[in-house]
Scaffold this motif. Structure first.
Motif, PDB file in Angstrom:
ATOM      1  N   ALA A 237      28.122   9.102  -7.239  1.00 44.29           N
ATOM      2  CA  ALA A 237      27.529   8.817  -8.520  1.00 44.29           C
ATOM      3  C   ALA A 237      26.449   7.768  -8.301  1.00 44.29           C
ATOM      4  CB  ALA A 237      28.554   8.258  -9.410  1.00 44.29           C
ATOM      5  N   ASP A 238      26.570   6.839  -7.458  1.00 44.85           N
ATOM      6  CA  ASP A 238      25.364   6.026  -7.325  1.00 44.85           C
ATOM      7  C   ASP A 238      24.222   6.771  -6.700  1.00 44.85           C
ATOM      8  OD1 ASP A 238      27.045   4.008  -8.297  1.00 44.85           O
ATOM      9  OD2 ASP A 238      27.785   3.232  -6.520  1.00 44.85           O
ATOM     10  N   LEU A 239      24.649   7.526  -5.335  1.00 46.55           N
ATOM     11  CA  LEU A 239      23.396   8.221  -4.860  1.00 46.55           C
ATOM     12  C   LEU A 239      22.650   9.159  -5.711  1.00 46.55           C
ATOM     13  CD1 LEU A 239      25.109   8.923  -1.530  1.00 46.55           C
ATOM     14  CD2 LEU A 239      23.394   7.301  -1.815  1.00 46.55           C
ATOM     15  N   LEU A 240      23.681   9.816  -6.673  1.00 49.24           N
ATOM     16  CA  LEU A 240      22.747  10.726  -7.815  1.00 49.24           C
ATOM     17  C   LEU A 240      22.196  10.020  -8.660  1.00 49.24           C
ATOM     18  CD1 LEU A 240      23.012  13.783  -8.662  1.00 49.24           C
ATOM     19  CD2 LEU A 240      25.011  13.274 -10.008  1.00 49.24           C
ATOM     20  N   GLY A 250      22.791  15.230 -18.020  1.00 48.89           N
ATOM     21  CA  GLY A 250      23.007  14.878 -16.724  1.00 48.89           C
ATOM     22  C   GLY A 250      23.235  13.270 -16.703  1.00 48.89           C
ATOM     23  N   GLU A 251      22.184  12.880 -17.366  1.00 50.22           N
ATOM     24  CA  GLU A 251      22.320  11.286 -17.276  1.00 50.22           C
ATOM     25  C   GLU A 251      23.813  10.727 -17.774  1.00 50.22           C
ATOM     26  OE1 GLU A 251      18.936   9.709 -18.561  1.00 50.22           O
ATOM     27  OE2 GLU A 251      17.554  10.121 -16.614  1.00 50.22           O
ATOM     28  N   ARG A 252      23.996  11.508 -18.992  1.00 49.60           N
ATOM     29  CA  ARG A 252      25.233  11.042 -19.695  1.00 49.60           C
ATOM     30  C   ARG A 252      26.417  11.116 -19.051  1.00 49.60           C
ATOM     31  NH1 ARG A 252      22.392  13.047 -24.171  1.00 49.60           N
ATOM     32  NH2 ARG A 252      23.610  15.204 -24.353  1.00 49.60           N
ATOM     33  N   SER A 253      26.444  12.311 -18.522  1.00 48.54           N
ATOM     34  CA  SER A 253      27.585  12.750 -17.503  1.00 48.54           C
ATOM     35  C   SER A 253      27.798  11.770 -16.300  1.00 48.54           C
ATOM     36  CB  SER A 253      27.379  14.348 -17.008  1.00 48.54           C
ATOM     37  OG  SER A 253      27.401  15.328 -18.221  1.00 48.54           O
ATOM     38  N   LEU A 254      26.829  11.507 -15.901  1.00 51.86           N
ATOM     39  CA  LEU A 254      26.773  10.656 -14.795  1.00 51.86           C
ATOM     40  C   LEU A 254      27.449   9.547 -15.118  1.00 51.86           C
ATOM     41  CD1 LEU A 254      26.237  10.038 -11.815  1.00 51.86           C
ATOM     42  CD2 LEU A 254      23.877   9.294 -12.259  1.00 51.86           C
ATOM     43  N   ARG A 255      27.022   8.704 -16.200  1.00 54.93           N
ATOM     44  CA  ARG A 255      27.475   7.550 -16.712  1.00 54.93           C
ATOM     45  C   ARG A 255      28.932   7.566 -17.228  1.00 54.93           C
ATOM     46  NH1 ARG A 255      22.083   7.262 -19.348  1.00 54.93           N
ATOM     47  NH2 ARG A 255      23.181   8.092 -21.218  1.00 54.93           N
ATOM     48  N   ARG A 256      29.192   8.817 -17.476  1.00 51.13           N
ATOM     49  CA  ARG A 256      30.641   9.141 -17.769  1.00 51.13           C
ATOM     50  C   ARG A 256      31.280   9.163 -16.578  1.00 51.13           C
ATOM     51  NH1 ARG A 256      31.928  13.729 -21.898  1.00 51.13           N
ATOM     52  NH2 ARG A 256      33.896  12.968 -21.751  1.00 51.13           N
ATOM     53  N   ILE A 257      30.973   9.623 -15.535  1.00 55.63           N
ATOM     54  CA  ILE A 257      31.697  10.004 -14.259  1.00 55.63           C
ATOM     55  C   ILE A 257      31.796   8.204 -13.649  1.00 55.63           C
ATOM     56  CG2 ILE A 257      31.345  10.359 -11.655  1.00 55.63           C
ATOM     57  CD1 ILE A 257      29.998  13.010 -12.853  1.00 55.63           C
ATOM     58  N   GLN A 258      30.997   7.425 -13.786  1.00 58.56           N
ATOM     59  CA  GLN A 258      30.897   6.262 -13.311  1.00 58.56           C
ATOM     60  C   GLN A 258      31.806   5.355 -14.269  1.00 58.56           C
ATOM     61  OE1 GLN A 258      26.453   5.275 -13.711  1.00 58.56           O
ATOM     62  NE2 GLN A 258      26.334   5.395 -11.310  1.00 58.56           N
ATOM     63  N   SER A 259      31.792   5.508 -15.406  1.00 59.53           N
ATOM     64  CA  SER A 259      32.478   4.944 -16.366  1.00 59.53           C
ATOM     65  C   SER A 259      34.139   5.283 -15.748  1.00 59.53           C
ATOM     66  CB  SER A 259      32.271   5.171 -17.906  1.00 59.53           C
ATOM     67  OG  SER A 259      33.385   4.274 -18.713  1.00 59.53           O
ATOM     68  N   VAL A 300      34.386   1.899 -24.610  1.00 60.17           N
ATOM     69  CA  VAL A 300      34.846   2.834 -25.492  1.00 60.17           C
ATOM     70  C   VAL A 300      33.886   3.281 -26.547  1.00 60.17           C
ATOM     71  CG1 VAL A 300      37.053   1.917 -25.317  1.00 60.17           C
ATOM     72  CG2 VAL A 300      35.641   0.758 -26.942  1.00 60.17           C
ATOM     73  N   GLN A 301      32.630   3.010 -26.813  1.00 59.68           N
ATOM     74  CA  GLN A 301      31.598   3.131 -27.623  1.00 59.68           C
ATOM     75  C   GLN A 301      31.590   4.747 -27.902  1.00 59.68           C
ATOM     76  OE1 GLN A 301      30.388   1.664 -30.105  1.00 59.68           O
ATOM     77  NE2 GLN A 301      30.247  -0.480 -29.546  1.00 59.68           N
ATOM     78  N   PRO A 302      31.515   5.494 -26.700  1.00 62.20           N
ATOM     79  CA  PRO A 302      31.401   6.898 -26.889  1.00 62.20           C
ATOM     80  C   PRO A 302      32.598   7.562 -27.484  1.00 62.20           C
ATOM     81  CG  PRO A 302      30.772   6.165 -24.489  1.00 62.20           C
ATOM     82  CD  PRO A 302      31.369   5.026 -25.298  1.00 62.20           C
TER      83      PRO A 302
END
Length: 424
Positions: A237-240, A250-259, A300-302
């Motif tokens: 995820a950090d590399l992506l 995609g950015e939202r999905s990436l942040r969700r993966i990291q979270s 938890v905001q999402p």
């Protein structure tokens, strides 16, 4: 084991001997007192009656004499010749004369006056023979029976006491179960219930030892095996994240993966902490409670997207703790997730005090029955709600582990107040 069974039995037998001895001595004293005060009185009265009855039949009947008393008879109208002056002056009746060690009866009838003087020293010797000596024999019998009973009782409890000392000396992390192996039991264990108990404890110790070994292996393996895929996910995820040209979706999905990966790592840490033994402390750090709360609020905001719910933090203090910060993060995160899930409108307030963190919502609330079972594992009042019902159970167990009790207050239809108290 200063308060072991042998000592208690010894004290019990000593108390028994003392109490029985006192009872026997008291009974003997009462018996001797009754004999001294009543027996001689009755005996002299009977002797006098017998004398006058015989005298009425035979005027030459001799004055009674014995080994323990002397007698004098003075016919009516004659002087008390031969009677000691200190006796002759006594009035009719029974007279204890302690100063002369005598007990005197004066019996006056129409035919004359009878004087009977009993030797107190001889009477005391009779009391010793018939009262004191049996008391001494009784005390010796009590002592002999108590000593024999104590030896038998001690022989019976010695194996149990030995087993208790062995078990009390066990280290829960490494119990010395070999001491209870059948071939190492002392000879006085015998072949009865004590040996059966020792064998049962030995088997139990083997099971406990095997359980502790499995727990340690699981903790070690789980820590490695669960963290490895999470590390891969986080690195990927950090590399992506460094790639350019990602769409907003995609950015939202990436942040969700990291979270989610961070959440999963925190949950793994919490479960591993709970799996460790209570006296093995996890790594601690100095951290600000407000920083942890802010991070969890952002996570938890999402969950509130599309809901008319206002989530805000009220800081009345800036407490700091020295503990595993991920533990508090898991606790606060679970409470916030529950509040977001069961609140469809209104507000959620996180309040930070000097000695607590509380999460208040205006959600559906809980009934009294639900509130009583809220911390039970896998319990869910709403079966259609997501999750497995483990959140509050984990929160409570973590709170108990670190001395942070969790308290729930709720009113159906009005919302719920969850508080984490910092006991210092």
């Amino acid at each position: 084991m200063p308060q072991g069974l042998p000592r208690k039995i010894r004290v019990a037998f000593l108390l028994q001997v003392v109490m029985v001895s006192l009872a026997v001595i008291a009974a003997g004293w009462l018996v001797s007192l009754v004999i001294q005060m009543g027996f001689v009185r009755k005996l002299s009265e009977s002797e006098a009656s017998n004398f006058f009855a015989r005298r009425a039949v035979d005027s030459d009947y001799d004055v009674p004499h014995g080994r323990n008393f002397d007698g004098w008879f003075v016919p009516a109208g004659q002087a008390a010749t031969g009677v000691p002056a200190y006796i002759a002056t006594l009035s009719p009746g029974f007279h204890p004369m302690d100063e002369r060690a005598l007990q005197v009866r004066v019996e006056k009838r129409p035919s004359g006056t009878l004087y009977l003087a009993y030797d107190q020293d001889r009477i005391d010797r009779l009391m010793f023979a018939f009262a004191v000596l049996p008391i001494v024999m009784g005390l010796l019998a009590v002592l002999a029976v108590s000593a024999l009973s104590y030896r038998v009782s001690k022989r019976l409890v010695t194996p149990v006491n030995w087993l208790a000392r062995q078990v009390a000396g066990w280290d829960p992390r490494a119990p010395d179960i070999d001491a209870l192996a059948p071939h190492r039991l002392p000879p006085d264990i015998g072949s009865g219930e004590a040996r059966q108990l020792a064998q049962a404890l030995h088997r139990l110790g083997e099971r406990v030892e095997a359980f502790v070994t499995r727990e340690r292996n699981f903790t070690r393996d789980a820590s490695h095996e669960l963290r490895t895929p999470l590390t891969v996910i986080r690195v990927a995820a950090d590399l992506l994240e460094t790639e350019h040209g990602l769409s907003s979706r995609g950015e939202r999905s990436l942040r969700r993966i990291q979270s989610a990966s961070r959440d999963m790592e925190a949950v793994i840490d919490a479960f591993l902490i709970l799996a460790r033994e209570g006296d093995i402390e996890p790594p601690r750090e100095h951290f600000s409670v407000a920083d942890i709360v802010d991070e969890e609020v952002d996570k938890v905001q999402p969950l509130l997207d599309g809901k008319p719910v206002h989530l805000h933090v009220v800081k009345h203090a800036e407490p700091e703790l020295h503990a595993p910060s991920r533990v508090l993060a898991v606790m606060v995160g679970n409470l916030l997730s529950n509040a977001c899930q069961y609140t469809d409108s209104g507000d959620i307030e996180v309040r930070i005090e000097n000695d607590r963190v509380s999460v208040r919502d205006t959600g559906i609330g809980m009934s009294r029955e639900t509130l009583q079972r809220a911390f039970d594992p896998f319990y869910r009042a709403d079966q259609d709600a997501g999750g497995m019902g483990l959140g509050l159970s984990v929160v409570r167990r973590l709170g108990e582990r670190f001395g942070w009790p969790v308290v729930l207050e709720s009113v159906p239809g009005s919302g719920t107040l969850a508080t984490i108290q910092f006991v210092r």
